[in-house]
Design a protein around this motif. Sequence first.
Motif, mmCIF file in Angstrom:
data_model
loop_
_atom_site.group_PDB
_atom_site.id
_atom_site.type_symbol
_atom_site.label_atom_id
_atom_site.label_comp_id
_atom_site.label_asym_id
_atom_site.label_seq_id
_atom_site.Cartn_x
_atom_site.Cartn_y
_atom_site.Cartn_z
ATOM 1 N N PRO A 91 0.842 -1.204 0.000
ATOM 2 C CA PRO A 91 0.000 0.000 0.000
ATOM 3 C C PRO A 91 0.874 1.249 0.000
ATOM 4 O O PRO A 91 1.928 1.274 0.629
ATOM 5 N N ARG A 92 0.464 2.255 -0.704
ATOM 6 C CA ARG A 92 1.220 3.508 -0.760
ATOM 7 C C ARG A 92 0.744 4.430 0.352
ATOM 8 O O ARG A 92 -0.442 4.597 0.577
ATOM 9 N N MET A 93 1.727 5.030 1.025
ATOM 10 C CA MET A 93 1.413 5.967 2.096
ATOM 11 C C MET A 93 2.167 7.260 1.834
ATOM 12 O O MET A 93 3.340 7.228 1.470
ATOM 13 N N ASP A 94 1.497 8.361 1.994
ATOM 14 C CA ASP A 94 2.130 9.672 1.853
ATOM 15 C C ASP A 94 2.013 10.355 3.209
ATOM 16 O O ASP A 94 1.005 10.962 3.531
ATOM 17 N N ILE A 95 3.049 10.201 4.017
ATOM 18 C CA ILE A 95 3.033 10.709 5.381
ATOM 19 C C ILE A 95 4.123 11.763 5.490
ATOM 20 O O ILE A 95 5.273 11.511 5.132
ATOM 21 N N ARG A 96 3.759 12.934 5.989
ATOM 22 C CA ARG A 96 4.713 14.028 6.107
ATOM 23 C C ARG A 96 4.567 14.697 7.461
ATOM 24 O O ARG A 96 3.469 15.014 7.889
ATOM 25 N N PHE A 97 5.692 14.910 8.095
ATOM 26 C CA PHE A 97 5.751 15.706 9.312
ATOM 27 C C PHE A 97 6.669 16.876 8.977
ATOM 28 O O PHE A 97 7.560 16.753 8.151
ATOM 29 N N SER A 98 6.444 18.006 9.606
ATOM 30 C CA SER A 98 7.324 19.138 9.318
ATOM 31 C C SER A 98 7.558 19.965 10.575
ATOM 32 O O SER A 98 6.788 19.916 11.531
ATOM 33 N N VAL A 99 8.640 20.714 10.524
ATOM 34 C CA VAL A 99 9.021 21.621 11.591
ATOM 35 C C VAL A 99 9.701 22.805 10.915
ATOM 36 O O VAL A 99 10.225 22.677 9.816
ATOM 37 N N GLN A 100 9.668 23.958 11.557
ATOM 38 C CA GLN A 100 10.326 25.130 10.992
ATOM 39 C C GLN A 100 11.572 25.438 11.804
ATOM 40 O O GLN A 100 11.561 25.349 13.035
ATOM 41 N N THR A 101 12.657 25.789 11.107
ATOM 42 C CA THR A 101 13.862 26.183 11.831
ATOM 43 C C THR A 101 13.578 27.470 12.593
ATOM 44 O O THR A 101 12.747 28.285 12.185
ATOM 45 N N ALA A 102 14.280 27.649 13.701
ATOM 46 C CA ALA A 102 14.083 28.827 14.547
ATOM 47 C C ALA A 102 14.663 30.075 13.883
ATOM 48 O O ALA A 102 15.361 29.993 12.872
ATOM 49 N N SER A 103 14.404 31.222 14.482
ATOM 50 C CA SER A 103 14.897 32.481 13.922
ATOM 51 C C SER A 103 16.419 32.573 13.970
ATOM 52 O O SER A 103 17.014 33.375 13.267
ATOM 53 N N ASP A 104 17.065 31.720 14.787
ATOM 54 C CA ASP A 104 18.525 31.697 14.805
ATOM 55 C C ASP A 104 19.089 30.427 14.164
ATOM 56 O O ASP A 104 20.278 30.152 14.261
ATOM 57 N N GLY A 105 18.234 29.623 13.513
ATOM 58 C CA GLY A 105 18.693 28.496 12.704
ATOM 59 C C GLY A 105 18.393 27.092 13.166
ATOM 60 O O GLY A 105 18.094 26.240 12.343
ATOM 61 N N PRO A 106 18.494 26.750 14.478
ATOM 62 C CA PRO A 106 18.302 25.347 14.872
ATOM 63 C C PRO A 106 16.865 24.867 14.670
ATOM 64 O O PRO A 106 15.934 25.656 14.541
ATOM 65 N N LEU A 107 16.739 23.538 14.654
ATOM 66 C CA LEU A 107 15.406 22.946 14.587
ATOM 67 C C LEU A 107 15.319 21.833 15.604
ATOM 68 O O LEU A 107 16.298 21.175 15.929
ATOM 69 N N THR A 108 14.115 21.661 16.128
ATOM 70 C CA THR A 108 13.819 20.565 17.053
ATOM 71 C C THR A 108 12.406 20.106 16.777
ATOM 72 O O THR A 108 11.505 20.923 16.624
ATOM 73 N N SER A 109 12.230 18.794 16.695
ATOM 74 C CA SER A 109 10.893 18.232 16.581
ATOM 75 C C SER A 109 10.774 17.107 17.598
ATOM 76 O O SER A 109 11.582 16.176 17.601
ATOM 77 N N GLU A 110 9.787 17.209 18.463
ATOM 78 C CA GLU A 110 9.574 16.232 19.530
ATOM 79 C C GLU A 110 8.742 15.042 19.059
ATOM 80 O O GLU A 110 8.666 14.041 19.759
ATOM 81 N N LYS A 111 8.091 15.157 17.904
ATOM 82 C CA LYS A 111 7.233 14.076 17.417
ATOM 83 C C LYS A 111 7.686 13.632 16.035
ATOM 84 O O LYS A 111 7.199 14.101 15.015
ATOM 85 N N VAL A 112 8.641 12.709 16.049
ATOM 86 C CA VAL A 112 9.187 12.140 14.820
ATOM 87 C C VAL A 112 8.898 10.646 14.855
ATOM 88 O O VAL A 112 9.137 9.998 15.884
ATOM 89 N N PRO A 113 8.373 10.065 13.775
ATOM 90 C CA PRO A 113 8.136 8.621 13.777
ATOM 91 C C PRO A 113 9.421 7.862 14.128
ATOM 92 O O PRO A 113 10.502 8.220 13.638
ATOM 93 N N PRO A 114 9.330 6.838 14.980
ATOM 94 C CA PRO A 114 10.520 6.093 15.399
ATOM 95 C C PRO A 114 10.957 5.067 14.357
ATOM 96 O O PRO A 114 11.186 3.894 14.652
ATOM 97 N N ILE A 115 11.042 5.508 13.123
ATOM 98 C CA ILE A 115 11.449 4.682 11.989
ATOM 99 C C ILE A 115 12.374 5.533 11.116
ATOM 100 O O ILE A 115 12.435 6.751 11.297
#
Length: 136
Positions: free
Chosen positions: A83-107
């Motif tokens: 089966p085809r799955m189109d799953i996307r999660f996104s996060v935006q980098t901060a105003s000083d550049g870093p990014l953090t996402s607390e909800k990322v699939p464990p795969i």
Amino acid sequence: SNYSVTADAGGAFEIVPQIEKYAIVVVSDAGYAEVSRAANERPGEIRVRPWAKVTGKLVQDGQPVKKCRVYLLPIGLDNGDQPRMDIRFSVQTASDGPLTSEKVPPIPCQVRGDLHWSVDSPLTSILNFLISTGFM
């Protein structure tokens, strides 16, 4: 456009009988799961795994890229029979550049900056940036 159902307080759910292979993706506050089943196979028990976390910095020409959307795309096998799955999660980098996402699939996931011909982006090329990540 996906068919979705909500589980009850005990985690039980019902879906309509399927006529071909199908996939179930579970997204909850507790975590994430995905399974594939044959048409005649019941969903059965699905175990949700806790979310992973990603931290990093999107860099272009040696400089952090600020306020840029970064996609986290689960990697799956596409052998034409699954089966085809189109799953996307996104996060935006901060105003000083870093990014953090607390909800990322464990795969395994592809991590990429958003660069599209029809949307303004601080990126000038998808080939000249680096994302350093730390999965936890």
